[in-house]
Design an enzyme around this catalytic site. Sequence first.
Site, PDB file in Angstrom:
ATOM      1  N   SER A 184       0.828  -1.219   0.000  1.00  0.00           N
ATOM      2  CA  SER A 184       0.000   0.000   0.000  1.00  0.00           C
ATOM      3  C   SER A 184       0.853   1.256   0.000  1.00  0.00           C
ATOM      4  CB  SER A 184      -0.852   0.083   1.271  1.00  0.00           C
ATOM      5  OG  SER A 184      -1.713  -0.982   1.373  1.00  0.00           O
ATOM      6  N   HIS A 206      -3.900   0.100  -4.279  1.00  0.00           N
ATOM      7  CA  HIS A 206      -3.237  -1.011  -4.958  1.00  0.00           C
ATOM      8  C   HIS A 206      -3.612  -0.988  -6.436  1.00  0.00           C
ATOM      9  CE1 HIS A 206      -1.843  -3.426  -1.480  1.00  0.00           C
ATOM     10  NE2 HIS A 206      -2.844  -2.836  -0.862  1.00  0.00           N
ATOM     11  N   HIS A 241      -5.595 -10.184  -1.308  1.00  0.00           N
ATOM     12  CA  HIS A 241      -5.722 -10.455   0.126  1.00  0.00           C
ATOM     13  C   HIS A 241      -6.849 -11.457   0.356  1.00  0.00           C
ATOM     14  CE1 HIS A 241      -4.188  -6.315  -0.298  1.00  0.00           C
ATOM     15  NE2 HIS A 241      -3.525  -6.529   0.808  1.00  0.00           N
ATOM     16  N   TYR A 248      -9.023 -11.084   2.606  1.00  0.00           N
ATOM     17  CA  TYR A 248     -10.268 -10.363   2.932  1.00  0.00           C
ATOM     18  C   TYR A 248     -11.029  -9.913   1.694  1.00  0.00           C
ATOM     19  CZ  TYR A 248      -7.480  -6.016   2.479  1.00  0.00           C
ATOM     20  OH  TYR A 248      -6.671  -5.018   2.025  1.00  0.00           O
ATOM     21  N   GLU A 249     -10.417 -10.034   0.522  1.00  0.00           N
ATOM     22  CA  GLU A 249     -11.152  -9.759  -0.713  1.00  0.00           C
ATOM     23  C   GLU A 249     -11.918 -10.998  -1.170  1.00  0.00           C
ATOM     24  OE1 GLU A 249      -8.607  -7.145  -3.572  1.00  0.00           O
ATOM     25  OE2 GLU A 249      -7.208  -8.218  -2.282  1.00  0.00           O
ATOM     26  N   ALA A 304       2.582  -2.388   4.227  1.00  0.00           N
ATOM     27  CA  ALA A 304       2.315  -1.425   5.286  1.00  0.00           C
ATOM     28  C   ALA A 304       1.798  -2.231   6.471  1.00  0.00           C
ATOM     29  CB  ALA A 304       1.263  -0.431   4.823  1.00  0.00           C
ATOM     30  N   MET A 341      -2.015  -7.515   7.041  1.00  0.00           N
ATOM     31  CA  MET A 341      -2.984  -8.442   6.437  1.00  0.00           C
ATOM     32  C   MET A 341      -2.461  -9.141   5.176  1.00  0.00           C
ATOM     33  SD  MET A 341      -6.207  -5.868   6.806  1.00  0.00           S
ATOM     34  CE  MET A 341      -6.351  -4.805   8.242  1.00  0.00           C
ATOM     35  N   SER A 342      -1.149  -9.184   5.034  1.00  0.00           N
ATOM     36  CA  SER A 342      -0.610  -9.770   3.796  1.00  0.00           C
ATOM     37  C   SER A 342       0.699 -10.501   4.101  1.00  0.00           C
ATOM     38  CB  SER A 342      -0.372  -8.663   2.768  1.00  0.00           C
ATOM     39  OG  SER A 342       0.652  -7.791   3.205  1.00  0.00           O
ATOM     40  N   ASN A 401       1.604   3.050  11.251  1.00  0.00           N
ATOM     41  CA  ASN A 401       0.738   3.525  12.333  1.00  0.00           C
ATOM     42  C   ASN A 401       1.016   2.686  13.572  1.00  0.00           C
ATOM     43  OD1 ASN A 401      -0.733   1.478  10.451  1.00  0.00           O
ATOM     44  ND2 ASN A 401      -1.610   1.157  12.480  1.00  0.00           N
ATOM     45  N   HIS A 456      -7.112   4.329   7.463  1.00  0.00           N
ATOM     46  CA  HIS A 456      -6.412   3.967   6.231  1.00  0.00           C
ATOM     47  C   HIS A 456      -5.654   5.189   5.697  1.00  0.00           C
ATOM     48  CE1 HIS A 456      -5.526   1.559   2.719  1.00  0.00           C
ATOM     49  NE2 HIS A 456      -6.055   2.445   1.900  1.00  0.00           N
TER      50      HIS A 456
HETATM   51  N1  HPA Z   1      -3.201  -3.589  11.318  1.00  0.00           N
HETATM   52  C1  HPA Z   1      -3.316  -4.418  10.264  1.00  0.00           C
HETATM   53  N2  HPA Z   1      -2.898  -4.108   9.055  1.00  0.00           N
HETATM   54  C2  HPA Z   1      -2.321  -2.909   8.879  1.00  0.00           C
HETATM   55  C3  HPA Z   1      -2.173  -1.985   9.930  1.00  0.00           C
HETATM   56  C4  HPA Z   1      -2.637  -2.354  11.214  1.00  0.00           C
HETATM   57  O1  HPA Z   1      -2.533  -1.605  12.207  1.00  0.00           O
HETATM   58  N3  HPA Z   1      -1.564  -0.891   9.407  1.00  0.00           N
HETATM   59  C5  HPA Z   1      -1.360  -1.148   8.087  1.00  0.00           C
HETATM   60  N4  HPA Z   1      -1.815  -2.363   7.770  1.00  0.00           N
END
Ligand code: HPA
Length: 269
Positions: free
Chosen positions: A28, A59, A81, A83-84, A111, A202-203, A226, A238
């Site tokens: 990302s 993406h 992913h 989740y898709e 990310a 998540m990847s 973050n 996001h």
């Molecule tokens: N959690 C999960 N996936 C992420 C995060 C997070 O805090 N930041 C960027 N991708």
Amino acid sequence: MRYNLSEMTDYINDHHPGEPGIAIVLGSGLGDFADGLDDASTIAYRDIPGYPKPTVEGHAGQLVFGRLDEIPLVCAKGRFHFYEGHDFNTVTLPIQLFAHLGVRALIITNAAGSTSRKLPPGTLMAIHGHMDGTFRHGIGDPQPVTGAPFHSPQLLALAHQAAGITKVELAEGVYCWTLGPGYETPEEIKYFSSLGADAVGMSTVPELQAAADLDIPALGISCLTNFAAGISDQPLTHDEVIETADRVKVQFADLLREMVRLAGAELNL
Ligand code: HPA
């Protein structure tokens, strides 16, 4: 899903003859890296016969072929992913394709959220271990899995060497894979952190698992965009993920370029 990898590979080879020695998956907000390649040429996923389409904002869906200091490489802008709604075979399709294209080293970027106040947003973290926090295979506590075959010690050493040369700070840690698409709860983060996670995302873990299966040395590098849920009082968005990735993308690109140079020399590409 089942895919016809030979048909996809034939299509790509028709458009881009020659083997890319190194592949990079761009996470990302990190897609700009591919714009800096020499002789860059792009194949849209939608043009590759049978290739699925990614749906996530931030993406793009492209493979970018090009060279850095004459070293041939391919970048995947856009990934799949769970989740898709995709299965393992689809999530790891780009990696399977890389194997068919003869790729000999793989760098996977993402990310991720930081579970530690010691790793503030903007930190780049080489992944030396991972945890599966998806509970897809049972409810036991996830355990960190470090080193080969999932996390190439050679590529890790080379990442630190590249960090030294480019003066980009590079941390090292364990990445915990969560299914998403929602961010975690503070309790989940406390739990994963207590088991050894430094980052959550998540990847990447399925892609590292596929690379290990296919004998491609691989290394993941996270941009910690973050603080994960509950680590700071700030709400997690996001937008923050994209903003932080944007803030450090120049350093990240410097690091990746130097890694490509070093890996290219080591592999005689
Ligand atoms: N959690 C999960 N996936 C992420 C995060 C997070 O805090 N930041 C960027 N991708």
